[in-house]
Every structure is written in C-alpha cells, then in structure tokens.
Design an enzyme around this catalytic site. Structure first.
Site, PDB file in Angstrom:
ATOM      1  N   THR A  70     -51.459 -27.507  27.066  1.00 60.41           N
ATOM      2  CA  THR A  70     -50.134 -26.953  26.815  1.00 60.41           C
ATOM      3  C   THR A  70     -49.916 -26.786  25.324  1.00 60.41           C
ATOM      4  OG1 THR A  70     -49.047 -29.111  26.545  1.00 60.41           O
ATOM      5  CG2 THR A  70     -49.145 -28.183  28.791  1.00 60.41           C
ATOM      6  N   ASP A  71     -49.029 -25.857  24.966  1.00 62.91           N
ATOM      7  CA  ASP A  71     -48.422 -25.947  23.659  1.00 62.91           C
ATOM      8  C   ASP A  71     -47.588 -27.230  23.687  1.00 62.91           C
ATOM      9  OD1 ASP A  71     -47.469 -25.462  21.110  1.00 62.91           O
ATOM     10  OD2 ASP A  71     -46.989 -23.373  21.510  1.00 62.91           O
ATOM     11  N   TRP A  72     -47.169 -27.723  22.525  1.00 62.99           N
ATOM     12  CA  TRP A  72     -46.546 -29.052  22.447  1.00 62.99           C
ATOM     13  C   TRP A  72     -45.199 -29.058  23.189  1.00 62.99           C
ATOM     14  CZ3 TRP A  72     -51.087 -28.967  21.118  1.00 62.99           C
ATOM     15  CH2 TRP A  72     -51.751 -30.023  20.523  1.00 62.99           C
TER      16      TRP A  72
END
Length: 820
Positions: A233-235
């Site tokens: 995932t992106d953060w």
C-alpha cells in the site's frame, strides 16, 4: 524451481497462521517485519523517485522531518524531458548505489502516473502526459536501481492524478482510457523493468479502492502482465485488510497495528479467508525478502562527486529551450550581463512532500556564476517568500536594467509545488508578473530562466526574447544553468508534456480537480497532445518541442514494407543530420495515426523515440521497430487489443506539431465487433472538452456514480475539516491545529506557504487515515469510537476507544514475541 523458490516453500511450510499474517504488515514506519526464529530478517524501504529520503529518526511521509544527506537528482519532470533512457538508467544506478550504501531493501519509486492536468500538485514527480514515454523512462529507472541490488516500488497504481481528496476520491474512468492511457504507463515498466514491488494508490477506481481492487491488482497486473513481485500500500492506503488481501494486496504500510494482523488471523479461523490466499501473499513477500537479504553487507561508499556530476548532466539534458529569438542565447562569457530575479539565489530545485531530499550540496545559479567568475550585476526584483508586489524591488531592478545596455537574464518560476496540494491556477506569482511587465517596458532583450515542475500561463511571452525551462533541476541545477546560458552545453531537452496557452484550454478543465466524492475522467483518451492535436486547439508549446543552438535536417524515411498483417513487425528508418556549427543532440520522435478509424482515436500517438548526438556536419540513421501494439486500440467489447484494417500514417518529427517525414502502411486485419456504436458516443469523435452524461455512460457501460457528498453524520471518509460541524469535532480540530503549530515551530522552510500547506493537507485527510497511518498508535477500531464521540455518542465512543486500545496492546505483545 530455483533455490530461492525452494527456500520460500520450506519456510512457508513451517510458518503458523499468526506468523504469516504478521509478515503482511510493516513496522516502525519504514520497515518490513521479520521472524528471528525463522531466519527472516526485516529490511528498510525509503522514498526515492529522484534521490533517497531515508529517515533515521522521526518518521513521516510529508517531508517535514529531516532525512539523511543524499544526492538530489533532478525531478521526474526533468528526467522525462531528457528523452534519454540510457541516461535515466544511470540515474537509477546512482540511486541504487546510494540505497545499497544505506542498506535499503526497496526504493519507493518511480512514479509513473499520467499528467492529466497541469494543476496536479505532484506532476513534478511524474514523467509525462504520454504513457509510452512515461513507461519507457520508468522502466529504465527501475532497471538502473535494481542492477545495483535494491528493489524498486513502482507507484502509484493507479489513477492517482490529483492530490485533492486523494485518500477518498472515486476516479470514474472508462475502460479504454484506463487501458490505453493510465494503465499503459505502468504496463511497460512492469514488463520491461520488472520491479520488485508495486505501490497501490489511495483512491478508488470506479467505486472500489485500489488496495481492494482485484481487477487491478490480480486480473490485470498479475494474470495479464505477468507481475511476480508483491503489492504494497501507499502509507495508509487501506481499509478492509481481508478484502485487500483477497484482491492481491500483500503488504500493508506503514503497518504496526496488531488489529490489522489479527483481522487476517481471525478471517482464516472463520473461513472468511482461505489459507491458500494467505499463502500466495506470503510466498511473494518471502521471495522478495530472501532476494533483498541475499545482498552481502560491505563497506561500499558511493562516489559523491560523480553523482553530483551526473545530477548536473541530467539537469542540462532535461532543460528545454522554448524560445530563442535572434539567437539571443547563448550569452558570451566575455560580456557583463544584468541578472534579475530572487530565484537566481534561491531557486526551486525540487518539490515538497515524500520525495523531498536533504541534498548533499546545493549549487544555486548565483553560486555557479560566482565560482565561474561570471561578470554580472544583480537585483532581486521580488521576494520569493511572498506573492505581494514590492514596487521598491521592481524599481531597483528597472533602474539596474536601464543603467547599461546589456541583455537581461531574468529568473522566474513557481515557488511551491508539493505532494498533497493541487495548484489552483497556472499563473506564476503576481509579483513576478509585475516585474516582467516592468522589464518589458525597458525594451531590452530579456532571456528568461524558469523553474517549476509544471506548465504555466505566459501572457508575457511576446515581450521576451528567450526562454529556458529548467523545471526542478536538482542540487546541481545552478551549474546546469551556467553551462546552458553560456553555451558550454547545447540544450537538448524536449517537453514531455504540452504547455497550453491557458488553463481553460485543457481537456479536463471542467473536471479537475473534482471531489470530494468523485472525479469524472470525461475526456477519456484525449489527454494532453492527444486532445490538442485532434481537436485543433492552439497551444503555447507542443508535446515533444524543444530548440537547440544548432539545426538538424531529417531525410530518407524508409519503411520495411508498405503492406503488413497484424502480426508483422514493421521497421522504419530515417536519416538525421546536424547542419549547424555546434555539436548537438536531437530527439527523433515517431508517431502513428489512422485516418477514418471506425472508433474515436487520437490523430496520432507516440510509438517510438531515440536521442542522437551529432557533431557539426555529422549524420546518422535511426531505426524504429513497430509491433502490433503500436497500431492497436483497446476494444472493450472483446476485452483485448485490436488492430483495425486500414492505412496508417507513419510520422517522424522533432515534436508532435513538427512532422518532418511521413509515409504510410496498409495493415490487413480481421474484422472485429466495435466496442460501441458511433452514434451513441458521437461527441467523442469531435471531442471539445465536454461530453454529455449519456455519452459518458455509454463509455462507462454503467450509470455515472453519484457525486453527492453528505457532511453529516460524520463517518469514515469525513475529514477533520468536516468534523467541525460538531462540538467535539471543533475541539479536535483546535487540538490538531495547535499540534501543527508546535510541529512546525522554527521550521525555516523556503516559503511561508509551506505551513499553510501542511495544515490544509492534514485537515483534508479522512478520519480513517488516523487508523492506517499512525503505525498502530491509533487503530481503526479506535477511529470508530472517535467517530461516535464526534457524532455526540460520547460515552459509547470513549468506551470503544479504551476497549480497542487495551485489546491492541495485548495483541501487540503476542506479535512482538513472534518477531523475536
């Protein structure tokens, strides 16, 4: 089965379900998980699209806290403007070496999202409006990094084309645009670059979050493209952990929440998740872990000076000479010049946010001019920290310009571009415009050097004689400016994006940025030059454009055959000659077009390019190879790439608007069912920037999702700003506002806009993000309690928060014992 795959299966067979679930989550913001007793070591990841942003102490993904010193290479907008895949591979090598020295496992980059609108705040971090160019540059970057050992994470997959409401927006896009434009930019890097990982985006895609989108993560990425790495995932780009895992999402970052890990464990126990699906995920993570941790630790140190020189070379080759009347540039080193503009001393050399580098060294144009003993006189003309017009500074600049007969070298540009915040207009600061207008009134020859990561409107363009677009040139940008302005290096950059005359000319003007619920991609495939070219919209500077201090001629186009079938490879050659007096580099571009297509298509599309270096009088033959894909469109009816039967134009030129050579080829192709009737989408055959609901729904093959957004009751997707309609929401807002002030106290960032940007970005985050970006400090169940509190159910909400926190603490202890 190779040795690594055998080892993966051995480890996998030994792991318990809790251990497997644990590996699917990150820890300490930048690390993957390890299992000491199983011999699985954690490794660190770090931002790095144009240099490393490794944080050893306080961690964030906004660019607030310090990171280690690293080479600040030119931003992606510069890299793409080089049109030089070999040079960008060298940049990848350089970043790979720095990552190797720092013992990093994965570099979080490159970003290959399409530049849909000039206003996207993160355009500087992306390559192009064209998926072919973007894909080729991205693939070279990946190859370069991974040759040195560390992996890469190709991002942000997919349709992260605006920063406004990016954590919750639903990107509504038709299948042709999705395939031909937005996913095509990822497809080439996946197939040719073979990144270790893919980073999914925050946004929804046609109603489903990217992290939970099986079509995107598995059906296309893995089953069609053959991707064999893992998806992270992106953060904080996650909500339903189990649904995401089933869809093909392997690693949650930053992770750290026991709650998320136990969601997987509980799902396996309840049969909501099969052990086979979990094993697929863990298998991919283990494989990457073993490859990354197989790198031998040593005392390797990268060459700081060599990397600085490489940064300068890229800045030189990515700079684009946009205007040069009467060959005003280059200037002579023997003459004194008048230099005006505060950005001469404080240029914007990189963007803000997660890609912001703590540069090893920064050489401004002022520094370079002083060190190279350039004779000049200088005036500020404006203060880059504000947009307010300072007439005293303007008067000083005009008086300086009038005090001698020398040419004016004027430094202007944007002063803040950052992740998390889209621009609201295409203008440069008004104090700079006032200065330009005043200097034009002196009737002196003006050469402009412009900084900034995206196109700007130029109503003043006719009043200047020369324009050198530097974009965001990195730490050695000042040296590059010196060498280009004085002719030590011949400009060779070409625009990787169109510069429109005005914002209202852009194809998505009516649909960017939208939100908070939806953003409609009504322009479909007509992005960038595909729109301007097809709709005959005049532009300031066309895609692929760039001048030189020398001149080239094109001749002798040859095609391998003027008749072919869909499976034949077509070879095209042409001769390029330097007829000027200077050495120079030229980017030769090949476009393909089909007149009288039965489906709506762009007038022409980039399908090949190469950069050649020629001495005066020297010539060379360039060669292009075109396969089936070069002539195809995506047929949504049969769900495959299709070549139409017909006569295709083969066009070679120095930009999309300057075609020098042309020929054609007749391609015989079988008849296929059309994706839609022309009458049902007639507006797209003559698209002029807007489309009816009826036509767009035909493209979508579904009703247009509602764009309604309810501000009450407060829910998961509500923002901190939304919450202010309630008493406890206002209280929370004030507490966070105080926290931001304390966080930024003493921050001497280059612009006063920075602090308001941080506030705006935080306040626009959905409440859900508290539970996915805090590293386990505040979980989703706690957020559920917080939402109850804000909605007036104080005691119930407080009870949820306390209960969730206690449960999470107990679970964390169990997981910690597994790791150790």
């Amino acid at each position: 089965m190779n040795d690594i795959d055998k080892k993966v299966e051995e480890i996998l067979n030994e792991l318990t379900v809790p251990e497997k679930a644990l590996l699917c989550s990150g820890r300490k913001f930048w690390y993957t998980r390890g299992l000491a007793k199983r011999g699985i070591k954690p490794y660190m990841v770090s931002d790095g699209p144009h240099g490393l942003r490794k944080q050893d102490a306080d961690s964030d993904h906004l660019g607030i806290n310090d990171s280690i010193k690293a080479t600040c290479f030119p931003a992606a907008c510069v890299m793409a403007s080089t049109w030089d895949v070999d040079l960008i591979k060298q940049v990848g090598n350089g970043i790979g070496e720095e990552a190797y020295e720092e013992r990093l496992g994965v570099v979080l980059g490159p970003g290959v999202n399409i530049k849909r609108s000039p206003l996207c705040g993160r355009n500087f971090e992306y390559y192009s409006e064209d998926p072919y160019l973007s894909g080729k540059i991205g693939a070279s970057f990946i190859q370069g990094v991974q040759e040195k050992g560390p992996g890469t994470s190709l991002k942000h997959y997919a349709l992260n084309n605006q920063e406004s409401d990016r954590l919750r927006i639903n990107a509504v896009v038709d299948e042709r645009a999705l395939r031909e434009i937005y996913l095509a930019s990822f497809e080439t890097p996946v197939k040719e670059g073979k990144p270790y990982t893919i980073m999914c985006s925050y946004n929804q895609i046609n109603g489903e979050y990217a992290s939970e989108n099986k079509k995107i993560l598995t059906d296309i990425l893995r089953d069609e493209w053959g991707f064999d790495g893992y998806v992270m995932t992106d953060w904080g780009a996650i909500f339903d952990r189990v649904k995401a895992l089933k869809a093909g999402l392997d690693l949650e970052m930053p992770g750290g929440s026991a709650e998320s890990v136990y969601a997987i464990i509980d799902a396996v126990e309840s049969k909501a998740l099969t052990i086979e699906d979990l094993d697929k995920c863990v298998r991919r993570l283990l494989r990457a872990n073993l490859i990354i941790n197989s790198l031998e630790p040593n005392d390797f140190k990268y060459d700081r000076e060599a990397h600085h020189y490489l940064a300068k070379k890229v800045a030189c080759e990515g700079a684009v000479l946009l205007k040069n009347e009467l060959n005003l540039l280059p200037f002579s080193l023997d003459e004194e010049i008048t230099v005006i503009g505060n950005l001469f001393k404080t240029p914007l050399y990189q963007g803000g946010g997660s890609s912001q580098i703590n540069a090893n060294i920064v050489v401004t144009p002022y520094d370079a001019f002083i060190s190279k003993h350039v004779k000049f006189k200088y005036a500020d003309g404006y203060d880059f920290k504000t947009e307010e017009v300072n007439y005293k500074l303007i008067d000083e600049a005009v008086n300086l310009a009038n005090s001698n007969d020398k040419h004016i070298l004027l430094f202007i540009g944007l002063t803040l571009e950052t992740e998390g915040l889209d621009r609201k207009h295409m203008s440069i600061p008004k104090n700079q415009i006032a200065l330009i207008e005043a200097l034009i009134g002196t009737h002196k020859d003006i050469a402009v050097v412009m900084f900034g990561g995206a196109p700007v409107e130029m109503p003043w363009i006719n009043g200047i004689s020369a324009l050198l677009q530097m974009y965001l040139p990195g730490q050695a940008g000042g040296l590059a400016v010196h060498d280009l302005v004085f002719g030590i290096v011949n400009p060779s950059g070409k625009l990787a994006e169109t510069f429109p005359i005005k914002l209202s000319d852009t194809p998505c003007f009516k649909y960017f940025p939208e939100g908070p619920a939806t953003v409609e991609y009504r322009e479909s495939i007509f992005v960038g030059y595909r729109y301007y070219d097809t709709a005959d919209i005049p532009v300031r500077f066309p895609f692929g454009f760039g001048l030189s201090y020398t001149e080239f001629v094109y001749s002798d186009i040859v095609i391998s055959s003027d008749i072919a079938t869909v499976d034949d490879e077509v070879t095209v050659t042409a001769c390029i000659k330097n007829i000027g007096s200077r050495e120079g580099k030229e980017v030769v571009q090949l476009y393909v077009g089909l007149k009288n297509s039965k489906v709506f298509r762009a007038k022409k599309e980039l399908k090949g390019f190469c950069k050649v270096d020629l001495q005066p009088g020297e010539s060379t033959v360039v060669e292009f190879h075109l396969n089936k894909r070069a002539f195809s469109y995506y047929n949504t009816k049969i769900k495959d790439w299709v070549v139409e039967d017909g006569k295709y134009d083969i066009l070679i030129g120095s930009s999309c608007a300057s075609i020098k050579l042309s020929t054609s080829i007749q391609i015989s192709a079988p008849e296929t069912e059309l994706p839609y009737l022309a009458g049902a989408v007639g507006e797209y055959y003559c698209f002029k920037g807007s489309a009816s609901n009826e036509a767009f729904e035909v493209l979508l093959d579904s009703p247009i999702p509602s764009s309604d957004y309810l501000t009450e009751p407060i829910r998961w997707e509500s923002t901190i700003s939304d919450a202010r309609v309630r008493f406890f929401g206002r209280l929370m807002y004030r507490v966070i506002n105080l926290g931001v002030k304390l966080l930024l106290k003493g921050n001497d960032d280059s612009t006063v806009s920075f602090k308001s940007f941080i506030r705006d970005m935080l306040y626009s985050n959905p409440l859900r993000a508290f539970g996915t970006t805090s590293g386990g400090q505040f979980t989703l169940n706690m957020v559920a309690g917080l939402i109850d509190v804000i909605n007036g159910k104080f005691f119930r909400g407080l009870g949820k928060i306390i209960k969730a926190r206690r449960k999470n603490k107990k679970q964390e202890k169990v997981l910690l014992s597994l790791e150790n």
